[in-house]
Design a protein around this motif. Sequence first.
Motif, short mmCIF file in Angstrom:
data_model
loop_
_atom_site.label_atom_id
_atom_site.label_comp_id
_atom_site.label_asym_id
_atom_site.label_seq_id
_atom_site.Cartn_x
_atom_site.Cartn_y
_atom_site.Cartn_z
N VAL A 5 7.77 -9.73 -1.51
CA VAL A 5 8.32 -8.38 -1.66
C VAL A 5 7.37 -7.50 -2.47
O VAL A 5 7.05 -6.36 -2.07
CB VAL A 5 9.71 -8.42 -2.33
CG1 VAL A 5 10.20 -7.00 -2.63
CG2 VAL A 5 10.71 -9.14 -1.44
N ALA A 6 6.90 -8.03 -3.60
CA ALA A 6 5.98 -7.26 -4.43
C ALA A 6 4.67 -6.98 -3.69
O ALA A 6 4.11 -5.89 -3.79
CB ALA A 6 5.71 -8.01 -5.74
N GLY A 7 4.19 -7.98 -2.95
CA GLY A 7 2.95 -7.79 -2.19
C GLY A 7 3.11 -6.72 -1.12
O GLY A 7 2.21 -5.89 -0.91
N ALA A 8 4.26 -6.71 -0.43
CA ALA A 8 4.52 -5.68 0.57
C ALA A 8 4.55 -4.30 -0.08
O ALA A 8 4.00 -3.33 0.47
CB ALA A 8 5.85 -5.97 1.28
N LEU A 9 5.17 -4.22 -1.25
CA LEU A 9 5.23 -2.94 -1.96
C LEU A 9 3.84 -2.48 -2.37
O LEU A 9 3.51 -1.28 -2.23
CB LEU A 9 6.14 -3.06 -3.18
CG LEU A 9 6.28 -1.81 -4.06
CD1 LEU A 9 6.81 -0.65 -3.25
CD2 LEU A 9 7.19 -2.09 -5.25
N VAL A 10 3.01 -3.40 -2.84
CA VAL A 10 1.65 -3.05 -3.24
C VAL A 10 0.86 -2.52 -2.04
O VAL A 10 0.14 -1.51 -2.15
CB VAL A 10 0.93 -4.27 -3.85
CG1 VAL A 10 -0.56 -4.01 -3.98
CG2 VAL A 10 1.51 -4.59 -5.22
N ILE A 11 1.00 -3.17 -0.90
CA ILE A 11 0.29 -2.71 0.30
C ILE A 11 0.73 -1.29 0.67
O ILE A 11 -0.10 -0.42 0.98
CB ILE A 11 0.53 -3.68 1.47
CG1 ILE A 11 -0.18 -5.01 1.20
CG2 ILE A 11 0.04 -3.08 2.78
CD1 ILE A 11 0.09 -6.07 2.24
N LEU A 12 2.03 -1.05 0.62
CA LEU A 12 2.54 0.28 0.95
C LEU A 12 2.02 1.34 -0.02
O LEU A 12 1.60 2.43 0.40
CB LEU A 12 4.08 0.26 0.95
CG LEU A 12 4.74 -0.56 2.07
CD1 LEU A 12 6.24 -0.69 1.82
CD2 LEU A 12 4.48 0.06 3.43
N VAL A 13 2.06 1.02 -1.32
CA VAL A 13 1.57 1.97 -2.31
C VAL A 13 0.07 2.19 -2.14
O VAL A 13 -0.44 3.31 -2.26
CB VAL A 13 1.89 1.48 -3.74
CG1 VAL A 13 1.21 2.35 -4.79
CG2 VAL A 13 3.40 1.48 -3.98
N MET A 14 -0.68 1.12 -1.84
CA MET A 14 -2.11 1.26 -1.62
C MET A 14 -2.40 2.14 -0.41
O MET A 14 -3.35 2.94 -0.43
CB MET A 14 -2.74 -0.13 -1.42
CG MET A 14 -2.79 -0.98 -2.66
SD MET A 14 -4.08 -0.48 -3.81
CE MET A 14 -5.53 -1.14 -3.01
N TRP A 15 -1.61 2.02 0.64
CA TRP A 15 -1.78 2.90 1.80
C TRP A 15 -1.56 4.36 1.40
O TRP A 15 -2.29 5.25 1.83
CB TRP A 15 -0.81 2.51 2.91
CG TRP A 15 -1.24 1.30 3.68
CD1 TRP A 15 -2.47 0.71 3.67
CD2 TRP A 15 -0.44 0.52 4.57
NE1 TRP A 15 -2.48 -0.40 4.50
CE2 TRP A 15 -1.25 -0.53 5.07
CE3 TRP A 15 0.88 0.60 5.00
CZ2 TRP A 15 -0.79 -1.47 5.97
CZ3 TRP A 15 1.36 -0.34 5.91
CH2 TRP A 15 0.54 -1.37 6.40
N MET A 16 -0.54 4.59 0.58
CA MET A 16 -0.28 5.96 0.10
C MET A 16 -1.45 6.46 -0.74
O MET A 16 -1.91 7.61 -0.57
CB MET A 16 1.01 5.98 -0.73
CG MET A 16 2.27 5.84 0.09
SD MET A 16 3.73 5.91 -0.97
CE MET A 16 4.96 6.48 0.23
N ILE A 17 -1.92 5.63 -1.66
CA ILE A 17 -3.06 6.00 -2.48
C ILE A 17 -4.28 6.27 -1.61
O ILE A 17 -5.05 7.21 -1.86
CB ILE A 17 -3.37 4.89 -3.51
CG1 ILE A 17 -2.29 4.87 -4.61
CG2 ILE A 17 -4.75 5.07 -4.14
CD1 ILE A 17 -2.44 3.73 -5.59
#
Length: 490
Positions: free
Chosen positions: A57-69
């Motif tokens: 879950v945390a890894g998926a969230l990190v990927i999503l935030v990284m895409w936004m960044i």
Amino acid sequence: MSTTRQTPEVSTSTVRGLKPRQLTMMGLGGAIGAGLFLGSGKGVAVAGPAILLSYVVAGALVILVMWMIGELSAANPTSGAFSTHAQNAFGPVAGYTVGWLYWVQLAVVTAAEANGAATILTGILHNTMGDVAVPPTWVLSLIFMALFTTINMFAVSKYGEFEFWFAFIKVGVILAFLVVGVLMLIGVIPGHEGGLSNFADFAPTGLAGVGAGLLIVIFAFGGTEIVAIAAGETADPQRSVATAIRTVAWRICLFYIGSVFIIVAVLKPSQADPPEGPFAAVLNVAGMPAAGNIMALVAVFALLSALNANVYAASRMMHSLAQRNYAPAGIKRTAHNSVPRRAVLFTVSFGFVASILEALFPGKVLDTLLSIVGSTIIIIWISVAASQITLRHRRERENPGERSTTYKMPLFPFLSYLTVALLVVIVVIAMLDPAARTQLLLTVGATALIAVTGIFVTRRTRQPATVHAELDDAAADAPAASEQEQERDR
């Protein structure tokens, strides 16, 4: 008169001296620190093998935030990063608040990392040398602060190369650990019966353990956002940021989830959080000599690497704040090698003072400060998500049908709103946990206090609501001034 007009432009600008490979490894190394080498065992102890769900879950969230960044940084590559993006989306007060909140977090964490590395190294020296000639922890902490202050004074190209190899060594250690772990699971290396018998009791503490583990895990991923800061000093930022985002996201998940999989497969939850860390515990099971000290040294290395990256990120954020008149004007000035040395010195001064205070009041100063900024990463990620959604809608409304070559968040707006939903879930879980709730509320209080000061500061500036990359890098593409001119401006 012409010289007077030219000097501020040259003396306040950074340069695009980072290479794409350096940017990628900085993002990767920023997230691989004590949270993995030491903190991962705490999550396993809380949730057992089910901690893997927390990491997914945390890894998926990190990927999503990284895409936004990635989208925000490719469209507007600036050292102000999410502070600048928040200002563009919501106005000067938002930019001021996010920027100073991030700087405060990194200043405190930098001091804690120096102290933590010194504490671990002191223990290693005592184990190997006894009490003879072992310097006290606070002295080692001051030495580390001095060393990495010096490193951050180098030109950004030299700093980037140093951090590249720093991160490369950490990645090499993790890959070696994964190989050893796999060989243990298939029975090649003795000491472990092989197989996945530990997974029979997958969730010994149920969903509550998964939720508690998620709070531990989510903060371990902090550091990936350095990609956004470094984008302002990277050559060809649009292409470099896109490459870094794609590679960093999946590599972090591989290293974190892969390493934790080995840990939960080899160790029982009660064995996963020894003082030397779970990596050392696994190697001890494998019968490898001196594993504890080796992995303790790796933990020291990881902490110092994170310290190095945090000094860089904090100094660039402060430099950007000064360029927007949100920090003292003198801080925006750069040295002959285009490094904002005053911002570096202002940032590390907190670490020097904190090291001395920690020697005088052990476990009181840094622990108190860390409890206040412990949830800052959640606030920063929420600002990233809100800024990306707002600015993306704005661009599409103002330029309908325009095709952009910059990096974009895929499946917009669905994945953007999914990111927001996951962040809300994290906040809800934190509010249900007494310790996490206190930490989150303290961080919110600190954010509100910064915002109030921002209202008064931004009223006195003439800073426009929208800030572009040119503000941070006005001279990035301009002819370089002579070294004599720049040296005089110092």
